[in-house]
Design a protein around this motif. Sequence first.
Motif, PDB file in Angstrom:
ATOM      1  N   LYS A 168       0.830  -1.209   0.000  1.00  0.00           N
ATOM      2  CA  LYS A 168       0.000   0.000   0.000  1.00  0.00           C
ATOM      3  C   LYS A 168       0.863   1.258   0.000  1.00  0.00           C
ATOM      4  O   LYS A 168       0.649   2.183  -0.791  1.00  0.00           O
ATOM      5  N   ALA A 169       1.862   1.273   0.892  1.00  0.00           N
ATOM      6  CA  ALA A 169       2.736   2.450   0.994  1.00  0.00           C
ATOM      7  C   ALA A 169       3.555   2.632  -0.279  1.00  0.00           C
ATOM      8  O   ALA A 169       3.751   3.762  -0.755  1.00  0.00           O
ATOM      9  N   MET A 177       2.808   1.695  -3.354  1.00  0.00           N
ATOM     10  CA  MET A 177       1.972   2.155  -4.461  1.00  0.00           C
ATOM     11  C   MET A 177       1.579   3.618  -4.291  1.00  0.00           C
ATOM     12  O   MET A 177       1.472   4.364  -5.267  1.00  0.00           O
ATOM     13  N   GLU A 178       1.391   4.046  -3.051  1.00  0.00           N
ATOM     14  CA  GLU A 178       1.097   5.460  -2.802  1.00  0.00           C
ATOM     15  C   GLU A 178       2.290   6.319  -3.200  1.00  0.00           C
ATOM     16  O   GLU A 178       2.133   7.389  -3.797  1.00  0.00           O
ATOM     17  N   ASP A 179       3.488   5.855  -2.861  1.00  0.00           N
ATOM     18  CA  ASP A 179       4.698   6.586  -3.240  1.00  0.00           C
ATOM     19  C   ASP A 179       4.858   6.605  -4.759  1.00  0.00           C
ATOM     20  O   ASP A 179       5.297   7.599  -5.336  1.00  0.00           O
ATOM     21  N   SER A 189       2.497   6.565  -6.991  1.00  0.00           N
ATOM     22  CA  SER A 189       1.530   7.479  -7.601  1.00  0.00           C
ATOM     23  C   SER A 189       1.960   8.930  -7.479  1.00  0.00           C
ATOM     24  O   SER A 189       1.560   9.777  -8.280  1.00  0.00           O
ATOM     25  N   SER A 190       2.803   9.214  -6.470  1.00  0.00           N
ATOM     26  CA  SER A 190       3.274  10.590  -6.288  1.00  0.00           C
ATOM     27  C   SER A 190       4.686  10.783  -6.835  1.00  0.00           C
ATOM     28  O   SER A 190       5.288  11.847  -6.653  1.00  0.00           O
ATOM     29  N   LYS A 197      11.463   3.571   3.239  1.00  0.00           N
ATOM     30  CA  LYS A 197      10.404   3.276   2.282  1.00  0.00           C
ATOM     31  C   LYS A 197      10.847   2.247   1.251  1.00  0.00           C
ATOM     32  O   LYS A 197      12.016   2.166   0.902  1.00  0.00           O
TER      33      LYS A 197
END
Length: 522
Positions: free
Chosen positions: A50-51, A53-55, A57-58, A350
């Motif tokens: 989850k973390a 994929m969030e990174d 996307s940004s 990360k």
Amino acid sequence: MNIEELRGRLEEANQGHLLQYWDQLSDSEKQQLYKELSPRDFNEINGFYKAAMEDLSSASEKLDDLLEPLPKEVCGRAVNTGQETLLQYDIDGLTEIGESRVAVLLLAGGQGTRLGVPYPKGMYNVGLPSGKTLYQIQAERLLKLQRLGESVTGNSCKIPWYIMTSEHTKQSTQDFFQEHKYFGLQEDDVVLFEQNLLPCIGFDGKIILEKPYKMALAPDGNGGLYRALHHSGVLKDMESRGIKYIHVYCVDNILVKMADPVFIGFCISKGANCGAKVVEKAFPTEAVGVVCKVEGKYQVVEYSEITLKTAEKRDSNGRLVFNAGNICNHFFTLDFLKFVSEPSQERQLKHHVAKKKIPHVNDKDFRVTTKPDSPNGIKMEKFVFDVFHFATSFAVWEVIREDEFAPLKNADTADKDTPTTCRRALLNLHHRYLLAAGAEFVDKDGNNIPHIPSQKKAEEKGGGNGQKGEDEALFVESEISPLVSYAGEGLNKLVEGRKFVSPVYLSQDFTMDKPEIVEGEW
């Protein structure tokens, strides 16, 4: 096997599909799958995904407004540091080596996939006259450094060599060192340990099955070092040996100066608990990470994370403002390594995402593994430099690329970072060492060869392979055993005023008392 307990944990984590073929597996396959799945924390893995994929996307967001140049007081450059200062750094580093307070740690978990070989890169021979592999070259550099350290302190010393492998490389690496009697090093001083493997995950968040009884797994990146250090007992081993300083590097740089005493001495002079050796970026858009500061914290920023305008910024001297190219060559104190390897700190690092073509169980026939034509999932990895932001005292030492950085990444069909480019880089460096020590080079008729051969002559000496513009690595081939000289020192008494014809090879192995010129003297 408590299969129901495992099934419950998997269903809770939405990964129940990992047991979908359970009833059709043999007993041995069931045992293999259960052994692989049972120790895993699948909720933690979901959190990683989850973390990450969030990174991802940004990731398109640029960091330009957050970047800060490196403070001048933490930086040093080999090219504009006085000889007396360089000598002091060297002596200080060799003193620590001579007192057995320095270790080297090699990151060697990757396979030679891009290189096109089925074995670890360290076992690769780039075609030097000696036929030495990367592992042999590095082992001999350590042996020479031990002798140099002993000459400064008068003590018998050791530089323990810790090698982080992966499941894919550990056994072959172990066998290779045993076969070659550790290249003269003591077996107890070559310590292998494994990094962790993480499941590969599809874009839907589901862990990919490579076989009906096996997850698709990949090493967790060279930043997996810190978790591996915590769980392997390596840190305790370092502590028991009295180690204070550790040099960390990647296996594929043929020019790496392991435990470089100048680098160590520089970092100690700065009181650093963390340091990076860098090279100046060749041009603004070079695809290399840059060591800098982001919101006051030291970091490596990838070239894709900044705009061209920022990459092209120059200072009053005309140098790029963000020019410190990262070459995975780092200095750490043991106290710093112990701190960042604690789970509370390591968990803050990360995961970076790499989209990959991941082999998976065929939907129609689960006994068949399908190799996709396009990326179907991600591999997650951490980077060794991700701990820079924990540093309370940092140091950056810039060296000359041609002297210290020539990575081996690709097969010879590629344009750069190939066996050929690595071989030429080493031969050219050794040629310069010999010239600096007073050697003269002549052709087969005894005619002097210019220190920098002309383009025309280089083409004439190209070996008839149809390639033009060959550099002097093919014109004058010079190789020096690391046991003869670590970085060009001590060559004068061997070669000053003597004439050589290419190829030249100065040899010594760990059984010889003194070096010999195997070939090349005219």
